[in-house]
Motif scaffolding. Structure first.
Motif, mmCIF file in Angstrom:
data_model
loop_
_atom_site.group_PDB
_atom_site.id
_atom_site.type_symbol
_atom_site.label_atom_id
_atom_site.label_comp_id
_atom_site.label_asym_id
_atom_site.label_seq_id
_atom_site.Cartn_x
_atom_site.Cartn_y
_atom_site.Cartn_z
ATOM 1 N N ALA A 174 45.664 39.570 34.571
ATOM 2 C CA ALA A 174 46.862 39.392 35.418
ATOM 3 C C ALA A 174 46.603 38.510 36.635
ATOM 4 C CB ALA A 174 47.370 40.765 35.878
ATOM 5 N N THR A 175 45.346 38.454 37.112
ATOM 6 C CA THR A 175 45.043 37.685 38.324
ATOM 7 C C THR A 175 44.779 36.206 38.041
ATOM 8 O OG1 THR A 175 42.805 38.517 38.038
ATOM 9 C CG2 THR A 175 44.146 39.568 39.743
ATOM 10 N N GLY A 176 44.745 35.831 36.763
ATOM 11 C CA GLY A 176 44.480 34.432 36.420
ATOM 12 C C GLY A 176 45.742 33.586 36.486
ATOM 13 N N SER A 177 45.562 32.324 36.155
ATOM 14 C CA SER A 177 46.661 31.364 36.206
ATOM 15 C C SER A 177 47.813 31.785 35.269
ATOM 16 C CB SER A 177 46.076 29.993 35.834
ATOM 17 O OG SER A 177 47.059 29.104 35.490
ATOM 18 N N ILE A 178 47.490 32.161 34.041
ATOM 19 C CA ILE A 178 48.529 32.597 33.093
ATOM 20 C C ILE A 178 49.110 33.941 33.525
ATOM 21 C CG2 ILE A 178 48.916 33.404 30.712
ATOM 22 C CD1 ILE A 178 48.655 30.415 30.762
ATOM 23 N N GLY A 179 48.250 34.844 33.986
ATOM 24 C CA GLY A 179 48.716 36.156 34.420
ATOM 25 C C GLY A 179 49.737 36.039 35.540
ATOM 26 N N ALA A 234 42.310 42.920 35.830
ATOM 27 C CA ALA A 234 41.614 41.831 36.510
ATOM 28 C C ALA A 234 40.134 42.070 36.267
ATOM 29 C CB ALA A 234 41.910 41.852 38.002
ATOM 30 N N HIS A 235 39.310 41.114 36.673
ATOM 31 C CA HIS A 235 37.873 41.324 36.512
ATOM 32 C C HIS A 235 37.252 41.568 37.883
ATOM 33 C CE1 HIS A 235 34.277 41.399 34.220
ATOM 34 N NE2 HIS A 235 33.722 40.438 34.936
ATOM 35 N N SER A 236 37.330 40.545 38.745
ATOM 36 C CA SER A 236 36.703 40.668 40.066
ATOM 37 C C SER A 236 37.682 40.507 41.233
ATOM 38 C CB SER A 236 35.578 39.636 40.190
ATOM 39 O OG SER A 236 36.094 38.359 39.885
ATOM 40 N N ARG A 237 38.821 39.878 40.993
ATOM 41 C CA ARG A 237 39.757 39.636 42.113
ATOM 42 C C ARG A 237 40.593 40.898 42.396
ATOM 43 N NH1 ARG A 237 41.902 33.547 40.731
ATOM 44 N NH2 ARG A 237 41.252 34.066 38.622
ATOM 45 N N VAL A 238 39.929 41.871 42.997
ATOM 46 C CA VAL A 238 40.530 43.184 43.204
ATOM 47 C C VAL A 238 41.654 43.141 44.246
ATOM 48 C CG1 VAL A 238 40.039 45.544 43.962
ATOM 49 C CG2 VAL A 238 38.395 44.333 42.535
ATOM 50 N N LYS A 254 42.817 31.637 23.677
ATOM 51 C CA LYS A 254 42.523 30.931 22.424
ATOM 52 C C LYS A 254 41.126 31.211 21.913
ATOM 53 C CE LYS A 254 43.251 27.326 25.083
ATOM 54 N NZ LYS A 254 43.854 26.039 25.398
ATOM 55 N N GLU A 255 40.174 31.511 22.852
ATOM 56 C CA GLU A 255 38.796 31.735 22.429
ATOM 57 C C GLU A 255 38.696 32.892 21.431
ATOM 58 O OE1 GLU A 255 39.816 31.601 25.644
ATOM 59 O OE2 GLU A 255 38.635 30.114 26.747
ATOM 60 N N ALA A 256 39.537 33.917 21.593
ATOM 61 C CA ALA A 256 39.516 35.067 20.675
ATOM 62 C C ALA A 256 39.813 34.611 19.250
ATOM 63 C CB ALA A 256 40.523 36.126 21.122
ATOM 64 N N ILE A 276 51.119 31.219 23.231
ATOM 65 C CA ILE A 276 51.437 30.847 24.618
ATOM 66 C C ILE A 276 50.891 29.460 24.950
ATOM 67 C CG2 ILE A 276 50.921 31.412 27.045
ATOM 68 C CD1 ILE A 276 53.002 33.237 25.695
ATOM 69 N N ASP A 277 49.761 29.112 24.354
ATOM 70 C CA ASP A 277 49.210 27.773 24.578
ATOM 71 C C ASP A 277 50.363 26.791 24.367
ATOM 72 O OD1 ASP A 277 47.232 26.013 25.166
ATOM 73 O OD2 ASP A 277 45.906 26.603 23.520
ATOM 74 N N SER A 278 50.576 25.877 25.328
ATOM 75 C CA SER A 278 51.815 25.081 25.319
ATOM 76 C C SER A 278 51.969 24.281 24.030
ATOM 77 C CB SER A 278 51.852 24.150 26.524
ATOM 78 O OG SER A 278 50.721 23.308 26.516
ATOM 79 N N MET A 304 45.381 25.027 36.270
ATOM 80 C CA MET A 304 44.877 26.068 35.356
ATOM 81 C C MET A 304 43.598 26.674 35.915
ATOM 82 S SD MET A 304 45.261 23.898 31.800
ATOM 83 C CE MET A 304 44.125 22.597 32.256
ATOM 84 N N GLY A 305 43.076 27.706 35.245
ATOM 85 C CA GLY A 305 41.790 28.294 35.619
ATOM 86 C C GLY A 305 40.673 27.265 35.473
ATOM 87 N N ARG A 306 39.498 27.564 36.085
ATOM 88 C CA ARG A 306 38.418 26.575 36.125
ATOM 89 C C ARG A 306 37.811 26.303 34.753
ATOM 90 N NH1 ARG A 306 35.749 25.474 40.986
ATOM 91 N NH2 ARG A 306 33.679 26.119 40.364
#
Ligand code: NDP
Ligand code: MG
Length: 392
Positions: free
Chosen positions: A9-14, A35-39, A123-125, A147-149, A207-209
């Motif tokens: 949820a804390t990422g660009s898509i989230g 989220a992972h680290s961006r608490v 997409k990696e999944a 979702i990938d455009s 987008m994310g890094r």
């Protein structure tokens, strides 16, 4: 009321997903956020969207989040098992899979196995475990929406009966458009010196890094070729990459009668997100209408595989089949992280991936365990190569 879980949820898509959901409070509720680290960011989101559950990456992060939202009823947990739970709970209908990288595989697969409506950004999944993932979707009657455009554009340009009768649809080719990223025209000889900041500065998309670096190497397009193969059941020679620097056409389908159908729009991920959320209906996304009259000329040309060796490597991995795409993906994740950490140069990314592909044997993608073993093996091999490059 659709109850939505957002993985990442804390990422660009989230963040874009929450932006769309906030526009339709009567139609969508948030069941869970991760989220992972961006608490701190997640705490703000919890305050606004009041999810029943929130999941983070570690015990420390969970303790901190509990402190920050002690006054809310949100139940806080951490780790992969908790991610799988919020993705498969009977309290959620729709799962936005927007974790970056291989870390998203287990919860995305859990959502598919629970027969959810899965909105797939991760997409990696699919690259890692395409056949197994698509089998799970079919077996458990999950609904998979891209979702990938590019893939969302292809989905919109295909007839509704395509999934049932692909042959009758008369698809000649899938034309995957690519902006070419920030280095489309930069002198090839200077690519060795590229910095993470330059690589993350995409001309059209924010987008994310990790995906930004993938766009700069065009590995992103390579992963998308593999993604398109699985989503649309198209062999490698029916998927063509077309460079289109303006990113106005998001991809096309060419048919045997000579027709080409395309989806156009401003480059903003809220359009595919809104499309997939409401499918088969349409909802407002917050994206401005495309103004064709003020638009510059649209250009198209063939990709340069010498400038972008990662694109060729991805086609090779798709043709090799089995766990080769998992190998490619894992080596790329390690190399991109090492580049972002300034341990290796930009052009070392394709060198690491190529060496891992050449040196590590791949096998059949017969089970998730086999895929994960290949992923772990490739990460070790890529790590050793990175260490060697970082010392020189
Ligand atoms: P970001 O880096 O912006 O966000 C990634 C999200 O995943 C964050 O919420 C992050 O948490 C979380 N995360 C990171 N590592 C882990 C982990 N090990 N375990 C659990 N969660 C983790 O990425 P994007 O939003 O840009 O991309 C997400 C996915 O969508 C990627 O697969 C990407 O390829 C795909 N995609 C993205 C597009 C875009 O426009 N951004 C377009 C098309 C596809 P935290 O922030 O707390 O660390
Ligand atoms: Mg894309």
């Amino acid at each position: 009321m659709q109850r939505v879980t957002i993985l990442g949820a804390t990422g660009s898509i989230g963040v874009s997903t929450l932006d769309v959901l906030a526009r339709h409070p009567d139609q969508y509720g948030v069941y869970a956020l991760s989220a992972h680290s961006r608490v701190d960011e997640l705490a703000v989101q919890c305050r606004q969207f009041r999810p029943a559950r929130a999941v983070v990456g570690s015990a420390e992060a969970a303790a901190r989040l509990r402190q920050l939202i002690a006054d809310l009823p949100t139940e806080v947990a951490y780790g992969e098992q908790a991610l799988c739970e919020i993705a498969s709970s009977s309290d959620t209908d729709t799962v936005m899979a927007a974790i970056v990288g291989a870390a998203g595989l287990a919860p995305t697969l859990a959502a598919a196995r629970a027969g959810k409506k899965v909105l797939l950004a991760n997409k990696e999944a699919l690259v890692m475990s395409g056949q197994l993932f698509m089998d799970a979707v079919r077996e458990h009657k999950a609904t998979l929406l891209p979702i990938d455009s590019e893939h969302n554009a292809i989905f919109q340009s295909l007839p509704a009966h395509y999934a049932r009768e692909p042959e009758a649809a008369g698809v000649a080719k899938i034309l995957l458009t690519a902006s070419g990223g920030p280095f489309l025209k930069r002198a090839v000889g200077t690519l060795e010196q590229v910095t993470p900041e330059e690589a993350c500065k995409h001309p059209n998309w924010a987008m994310g890094r990790k995906i930004s670096v993938d766009s700069a190497t065009m590995m992103n397009k390579g992963l998308e070729v593999i993604e398109a193969h699985w989503l649309f059941g198209a062999p490698a020679d029916r998927i063509e990459v077309v460079i289109h620097p303006q990113s106005v056409i998001h991809s096309m389908v060419s048919y045997v009668d000579g027709s080409v159908l395309a989806q156009l729009g401003n480059p903003d991920m809220r359009t595919p997100i809104a499309h997939a959320l409401a499918y088969p209906e349409r909802i407002v996304s917050g994206v401005a209408q495309l103004d064709l009259t003020t638009m510059a000329a649209l250009e198209f040309h063939a990709p340069d595989f010498q400038r972008f060796p990662c694109l060729a490597l991805a086609f090779d991995a798709l043709r090799a089949g089995g766990t080769a795409p998992a190998l490619l993906n894992a080596a790329n994740e390690v190399a991109v992280q090492a580049f972002l950490d300034r341990r290796i140069g930009f052009r070392d990314i394709d060198r690491v991936v190529r060496r891992v592909m050449d040196e590590e044997a791949h096998g059949a993608a017969s089970s998730i365990e086999a895929v994960l073993a290949q992923d772990a093996q490739a990460r070790l091999a890529a790590g050793r190569i990175v260490d060697g490059l970082a010392r020189t």
